[in-house]
Design a protein around this motif. Sequence first.
Motif, PDB file in Angstrom:
ATOM      1  N   PRO A  63     -36.608  20.402  12.865  1.00  0.00           N
ATOM      2  CA  PRO A  63     -37.207  19.086  12.637  1.00  0.00           C
ATOM      3  C   PRO A  63     -36.204  17.935  12.766  1.00  0.00           C
ATOM      4  O   PRO A  63     -36.552  16.864  13.258  1.00  0.00           O
ATOM      5  CB  PRO A  63     -37.750  19.183  11.213  1.00  0.00           C
ATOM      6  CG  PRO A  63     -38.058  20.628  11.045  1.00  0.00           C
ATOM      7  CD  PRO A  63     -36.983  21.342  11.798  1.00  0.00           C
ATOM      8  N   VAL A  64     -34.952  18.152  12.347  1.00  0.00           N
ATOM      9  CA  VAL A  64     -33.941  17.092  12.466  1.00  0.00           C
ATOM     10  C   VAL A  64     -33.652  16.794  13.943  1.00  0.00           C
ATOM     11  O   VAL A  64     -33.549  15.630  14.340  1.00  0.00           O
ATOM     12  CB  VAL A  64     -32.652  17.495  11.717  1.00  0.00           C
ATOM     13  CG1 VAL A  64     -31.515  16.553  12.044  1.00  0.00           C
ATOM     14  CG2 VAL A  64     -32.898  17.511  10.239  1.00  0.00           C
ATOM     15  N   GLU A  65     -33.557  17.833  14.774  1.00  0.00           N
ATOM     16  CA  GLU A  65     -33.312  17.628  16.203  1.00  0.00           C
ATOM     17  C   GLU A  65     -34.480  16.899  16.866  1.00  0.00           C
ATOM     18  O   GLU A  65     -34.277  16.028  17.714  1.00  0.00           O
ATOM     19  CB  GLU A  65     -33.072  18.970  16.897  1.00  0.00           C
ATOM     20  CG  GLU A  65     -31.787  19.638  16.484  1.00  0.00           C
ATOM     21  CD  GLU A  65     -31.690  21.074  16.962  1.00  0.00           C
ATOM     22  OE1 GLU A  65     -30.560  21.566  17.046  1.00  0.00           O
ATOM     23  OE2 GLU A  65     -32.735  21.703  17.234  1.00  0.00           O
ATOM     24  N   ILE A  66     -35.684  17.236  16.465  1.00  0.00           N
ATOM     25  CA  ILE A  66     -36.862  16.553  17.020  1.00  0.00           C
ATOM     26  C   ILE A  66     -36.836  15.074  16.643  1.00  0.00           C
ATOM     27  O   ILE A  66     -37.077  14.199  17.476  1.00  0.00           O
ATOM     28  CB  ILE A  66     -38.156  17.228  16.516  1.00  0.00           C
ATOM     29  CG1 ILE A  66     -38.267  18.628  17.113  1.00  0.00           C
ATOM     30  CG2 ILE A  66     -39.380  16.394  16.867  1.00  0.00           C
ATOM     31  CD1 ILE A  66     -39.359  19.466  16.501  1.00  0.00           C
ATOM     32  N   ARG A  67     -36.508  14.777  15.381  1.00  0.00           N
ATOM     33  CA  ARG A  67     -36.451  13.387  14.932  1.00  0.00           C
ATOM     34  C   ARG A  67     -35.368  12.614  15.678  1.00  0.00           C
ATOM     35  O   ARG A  67     -35.570  11.475  16.086  1.00  0.00           O
ATOM     36  CB  ARG A  67     -36.192  13.326  13.425  1.00  0.00           C
ATOM     37  CG  ARG A  67     -36.289  11.916  12.874  1.00  0.00           C
ATOM     38  CD  ARG A  67     -36.054  11.828  11.380  1.00  0.00           C
ATOM     39  NE  ARG A  67     -36.767  12.828  10.624  1.00  0.00           N
ATOM     40  CZ  ARG A  67     -36.177  13.680   9.792  1.00  0.00           C
ATOM     41  NH1 ARG A  67     -34.887  13.657   9.595  1.00  0.00           N
ATOM     42  NH2 ARG A  67     -36.898  14.566   9.122  1.00  0.00           N
ATOM     43  N   GLN A  68     -34.204  13.234  15.889  1.00  0.00           N
ATOM     44  CA  GLN A  68     -33.116  12.565  16.605  1.00  0.00           C
ATOM     45  C   GLN A  68     -33.517  12.256  18.047  1.00  0.00           C
ATOM     46  O   GLN A  68     -33.257  11.152  18.541  1.00  0.00           O
ATOM     47  CB  GLN A  68     -31.857  13.424  16.581  1.00  0.00           C
ATOM     48  CG  GLN A  68     -31.196  13.472  15.235  1.00  0.00           C
ATOM     49  CD  GLN A  68     -30.075  14.496  15.174  1.00  0.00           C
ATOM     50  OE1 GLN A  68     -29.924  15.327  16.061  1.00  0.00           O
ATOM     51  NE2 GLN A  68     -29.286  14.440  14.112  1.00  0.00           N
ATOM     52  N   ARG A  69     -34.165  13.199  18.712  1.00  0.00           N
ATOM     53  CA  ARG A  69     -34.612  12.941  20.095  1.00  0.00           C
ATOM     54  C   ARG A  69     -35.655  11.829  20.138  1.00  0.00           C
ATOM     55  O   ARG A  69     -35.656  11.006  21.039  1.00  0.00           O
ATOM     56  CB  ARG A  69     -35.173  14.216  20.706  1.00  0.00           C
ATOM     57  CG  ARG A  69     -34.102  15.192  21.079  1.00  0.00           C
ATOM     58  CD  ARG A  69     -34.674  16.331  21.854  1.00  0.00           C
ATOM     59  NE  ARG A  69     -33.606  17.251  22.231  1.00  0.00           N
ATOM     60  CZ  ARG A  69     -33.778  18.261  23.039  1.00  0.00           C
ATOM     61  NH1 ARG A  69     -34.974  18.517  23.554  1.00  0.00           N
ATOM     62  NH2 ARG A  69     -32.769  19.054  23.340  1.00  0.00           N
ATOM     63  N   HIS A  70     -36.532  11.824  19.155  1.00  0.00           N
ATOM     64  CA  HIS A  70     -37.550  10.787  19.095  1.00  0.00           C
ATOM     65  C   HIS A  70     -36.915   9.405  18.908  1.00  0.00           C
ATOM     66  O   HIS A  70     -37.288   8.441  19.579  1.00  0.00           O
ATOM     67  CB  HIS A  70     -38.540  11.084  17.953  1.00  0.00           C
ATOM     68  CG  HIS A  70     -39.612  10.070  17.800  1.00  0.00           C
ATOM     69  ND1 HIS A  70     -40.647   9.965  18.689  1.00  0.00           N
ATOM     70  CD2 HIS A  70     -39.791   9.105  16.871  1.00  0.00           C
ATOM     71  CE1 HIS A  70     -41.432   8.978  18.308  1.00  0.00           C
ATOM     72  NE2 HIS A  70     -40.945   8.441  17.209  1.00  0.00           N
ATOM     73  N   GLN A  71     -35.928   9.319  18.003  1.00  0.00           N
ATOM     74  CA  GLN A  71     -35.254   8.049  17.756  1.00  0.00           C
ATOM     75  C   GLN A  71     -34.466   7.605  18.972  1.00  0.00           C
ATOM     76  O   GLN A  71     -34.422   6.424  19.286  1.00  0.00           O
ATOM     77  CB  GLN A  71     -34.339   8.163  16.538  1.00  0.00           C
ATOM     78  CG  GLN A  71     -35.094   8.255  15.233  1.00  0.00           C
ATOM     79  CD  GLN A  71     -34.205   8.525  14.043  1.00  0.00           C
ATOM     80  OE1 GLN A  71     -33.063   8.913  14.192  1.00  0.00           O
ATOM     81  NE2 GLN A  71     -34.751   8.341  12.854  1.00  0.00           N
ATOM     82  N   GLN A  72     -33.834   8.523  19.687  1.00  0.00           N
ATOM     83  CA  GLN A  72     -33.100   8.170  20.902  1.00  0.00           C
ATOM     84  C   GLN A  72     -34.032   7.613  21.969  1.00  0.00           C
ATOM     85  O   GLN A  72     -33.690   6.684  22.681  1.00  0.00           O
ATOM     86  CB  GLN A  72     -32.347   9.382  21.447  1.00  0.00           C
ATOM     87  CG  GLN A  72     -31.145   9.771  20.636  1.00  0.00           C
ATOM     88  CD  GLN A  72     -30.508  11.048  21.138  1.00  0.00           C
ATOM     89  OE1 GLN A  72     -31.047  11.736  22.002  1.00  0.00           O
ATOM     90  NE2 GLN A  72     -29.356  11.402  20.558  1.00  0.00           N
ATOM     91  N   GLY A  73     -35.226   8.175  22.057  1.00  0.00           N
ATOM     92  CA  GLY A  73     -36.206   7.677  23.006  1.00  0.00           C
ATOM     93  C   GLY A  73     -36.620   6.257  22.709  1.00  0.00           C
ATOM     94  O   GLY A  73     -36.810   5.441  23.607  1.00  0.00           O
ATOM     95  N   HIS A  74     -36.729   5.913  21.420  1.00  0.00           N
ATOM     96  CA  HIS A  74     -37.098   4.549  21.044  1.00  0.00           C
ATOM     97  C   HIS A  74     -35.925   3.586  21.276  1.00  0.00           C
ATOM     98  O   HIS A  74     -36.142   2.428  21.645  1.00  0.00           O
ATOM     99  CB  HIS A  74     -37.527   4.486  19.574  1.00  0.00           C
ATOM    100  CG  HIS A  74     -38.921   4.984  19.366  1.00  0.00           C
ATOM    101  ND1 HIS A  74     -40.023   4.269  19.763  1.00  0.00           N
ATOM    102  CD2 HIS A  74     -39.391   6.129  18.836  1.00  0.00           C
ATOM    103  CE1 HIS A  74     -41.117   4.937  19.467  1.00  0.00           C
ATOM    104  NE2 HIS A  74     -40.753   6.084  18.906  1.00  0.00           N
ATOM    105  N   ILE A  75     -34.717   4.046  21.078  1.00  0.00           N
ATOM    106  CA  ILE A  75     -33.552   3.187  21.326  1.00  0.00           C
ATOM    107  C   ILE A  75     -33.420   2.888  22.806  1.00  0.00           C
ATOM    108  O   ILE A  75     -33.169   1.750  23.209  1.00  0.00           O
ATOM    109  CB  ILE A  75     -32.262   3.862  20.784  1.00  0.00           C
ATOM    110  CG1 ILE A  75     -32.280   3.873  19.264  1.00  0.00           C
ATOM    111  CG2 ILE A  75     -31.018   3.128  21.279  1.00  0.00           C
ATOM    112  CD1 ILE A  75     -31.172   4.705  18.639  1.00  0.00           C
ATOM    113  N   LEU A  76     -33.636   3.909  23.657  1.00  0.00           N
ATOM    114  CA  LEU A  76     -33.534   3.709  25.099  1.00  0.00           C
ATOM    115  C   LEU A  76     -34.638   2.803  25.619  1.00  0.00           C
ATOM    116  O   LEU A  76     -34.450   2.059  26.566  1.00  0.00           O
ATOM    117  CB  LEU A  76     -33.570   5.062  25.818  1.00  0.00           C
ATOM    118  CG  LEU A  76     -32.390   5.992  25.541  1.00  0.00           C
ATOM    119  CD1 LEU A  76     -32.617   7.330  26.221  1.00  0.00           C
ATOM    120  CD2 LEU A  76     -31.096   5.367  26.022  1.00  0.00           C
ATOM    121  N   ALA A  77     -35.822   2.868  24.991  1.00  0.00           N
ATOM    122  CA  ALA A  77     -36.939   2.050  25.440  1.00  0.00           C
ATOM    123  C   ALA A  77     -36.785   0.584  25.040  1.00  0.00           C
ATOM    124  O   ALA A  77     -37.387  -0.294  25.654  1.00  0.00           O
ATOM    125  CB  ALA A  77     -38.249   2.604  24.873  1.00  0.00           C
ATOM    126  N   ALA A  78     -35.982   0.324  24.032  1.00  0.00           N
ATOM    127  CA  ALA A  78     -35.836  -1.044  23.534  1.00  0.00           C
ATOM    128  C   ALA A  78     -34.954  -1.894  24.391  1.00  0.00           C
ATOM    129  O   ALA A  78     -34.424  -1.744  25.328  1.00  0.00           O
ATOM    130  CB  ALA A  78     -35.283  -1.032  22.123  1.00  0.00           C
TER     131      ALA A  78
END
Length: 78
Positions: A63-78
Amino acid sequence: MGRVGSCYDNAAAESFFAVLKEEIGTRIWPDRATARTEIFAFIETFYNRRRLRRHPQWGYLTPVEIRQRHQQGHILAA
């Protein structure tokens, strides 16, 4: 709750508590604070960090790895 097709199915919660009972057991703690501390430690050290999501949709990640990938996706999209 419990009927076939019910949107209030609690299978996820039942699964979590089954793992919790299996790992921690059904012991009696001296006080509520000790119980909270041990259960919090279990959730943060095992359940969220080492337990794998055994499903191809989640890529067999924790779950921690999934959350980190999700957050990275939002940072890249911003």
